[in-house]
Design a protein around this motif. Structure first.
Motif, short mmCIF file in Angstrom:
data_model
loop_
_atom_site.label_atom_id
_atom_site.label_comp_id
_atom_site.label_asym_id
_atom_site.label_seq_id
_atom_site.Cartn_x
_atom_site.Cartn_y
_atom_site.Cartn_z
N GLU A 1 -0.78 -0.55 -2.51
CA GLU A 1 -1.71 0.06 -1.58
C GLU A 1 -1.03 0.60 -0.32
OE1 GLU A 1 -5.08 0.80 -1.62
OE2 GLU A 1 -4.74 0.45 -3.75
N PHE A 2 0.28 0.54 -0.28
CA PHE A 2 1.00 0.93 0.94
C PHE A 2 0.73 2.39 1.30
CE2 PHE A 2 4.53 2.65 3.33
CZ PHE A 2 4.76 1.68 4.30
N ASP A 3 0.90 3.29 0.34
CA ASP A 3 0.74 4.72 0.62
C ASP A 3 -0.68 5.06 1.05
OD1 ASP A 3 3.39 5.30 0.12
OD2 ASP A 3 3.06 5.75 -1.99
N ASN A 4 -1.68 4.47 0.38
CA ASN A 4 -3.08 4.71 0.74
C ASN A 4 -3.38 4.19 2.14
OD1 ASN A 4 -3.73 5.98 -1.67
ND2 ASN A 4 -4.37 4.08 -2.66
N THR A 5 -2.84 3.02 2.46
CA THR A 5 -3.07 2.44 3.79
C THR A 5 -2.42 3.30 4.87
OG1 THR A 5 -3.07 0.23 2.80
CG2 THR A 5 -2.81 0.36 5.18
#
Length: 278
Positions: free
Chosen positions: A106-110
């Motif tokens: 979820e890093f990129d979405n966050t």
């Protein structure tokens, strides 16, 4: 060459933190620091009789500081730390633990949410030029709380898992920190804007151009090319000239101070994005 790798997440186990001799801001920084670093469990000792002034209140128009017990301070802090919860509580201590699963999925979405939120608070601050409403300031406050929450999560992921291009982990860490600082500067600007009855049109124009510079950086961040980076340089040059020639009215000096800091952070972010590509 032979490359041996693993998807194992770094585990730091438990750390002990004592409230003894610390005020609320230092307590906050210690707990957030342990969370960022990647500790899975935090054992917190405190004097149950002591009271703390909540300096970091989310109530923008609070005229009085909120008095909190130690366990209320802990609960208030972990509200902004994704996955953390109190799993054990006694008279003079508590244990908070990460109940979520830390992965880089979820890093990129966050990270994208952080960009969207910052663009949003910039627009909200512009509305304060024409509408002096505390509801707008509170909205900026809430958005900044979420910027901080998402930023702390990203920093924790980087410490425990690393960035997808591992050798660029420290660069991405710096990017997240600066984005969080940009959000903080917008929040502080909103506090000054609500207090000034009327701001000059020139200051409004500078504010618009600062927002535009951040939007251009966002475009450059996700679409790295020469055209976008040249656009940042051109917009920054125009903005710097505009700021230098601006004769601010009484009360506007604090606003222009924060806008200068935002501009500087954006230029630093630009360089870090270039470093990320190399």
């Amino acid at each position: 060459s032979l490359v041996i790798s693993s998807n194992k997440i770094k585990s730091l186990g438990e750390i002990n933190i004592s409230f003894d001799g610390l005020n609320q801001p230092l307590v906050c920084r210690n707990i957030i620091g342990a969370y960022r670093t990647g500790y899975d469990s935090i054992h917190i000792n405190f004097d149950p009789e002591k009271k703390y002034k909540n300096i970091y209140t989310s109530l923008a128009d609070s005229k009085e500081k909120i008095i909190m017990s130690p366990i209320e301070v802990v609960q208030d802090i972990i509200g902004g730390l994704s996955g953390m919860a109190i799993i054990e509580q006694k008279t003079n201590y508590c244990v908070i633990k990460d109940l979520g699963e830390i992965t880089d999925r979820e890093f990129d979405n966050t990270l994208r949410r952080i960009f969207f939120l910052i663009e949003g608070v910039g627009e909200d601050c512009l509305h304060l030029f024409n509408e002096k409403k505390w509801s707008i300031v509170k909205g900026v406050d809430i958005a900044d709380v979420n910027i901080d929450k998402f930023s702390e999560y990203c920093l924790r992921v980087l410490n425990k898992v690393g960035y997808k291009n591992f050798k660029k982990t420290s660069t991405m860490y710096s990017i997240i920190l600066l984005l969080e600082y940009v959000g903080d500067e917008y929040k502080r600007t909103s506090y000054h804007l609500i207090k000034i009855k009327k701001c000059s049109r020139e200051l409004f124009s500078i504010f618009e151009n600062v927002n535009k510079l951040f939007i251009t950086f966002s475009k450059f961040f996700y679409n790295f090319n020469k055209e976008n980076i040249l656009e940042i340089y051109e917009e920054n040059e125009k903005l710097m000239k505009q700021i230098r020639s601006f004769n601010f009215n009484k009360g506007e000096e604090e606003i222009i101070h924060h806008l200068k800091k935002i501009r500087r952070f954006i230029i630093d972010l630009k360089q870090l994005r270039i470093d990320l590509e190399l």
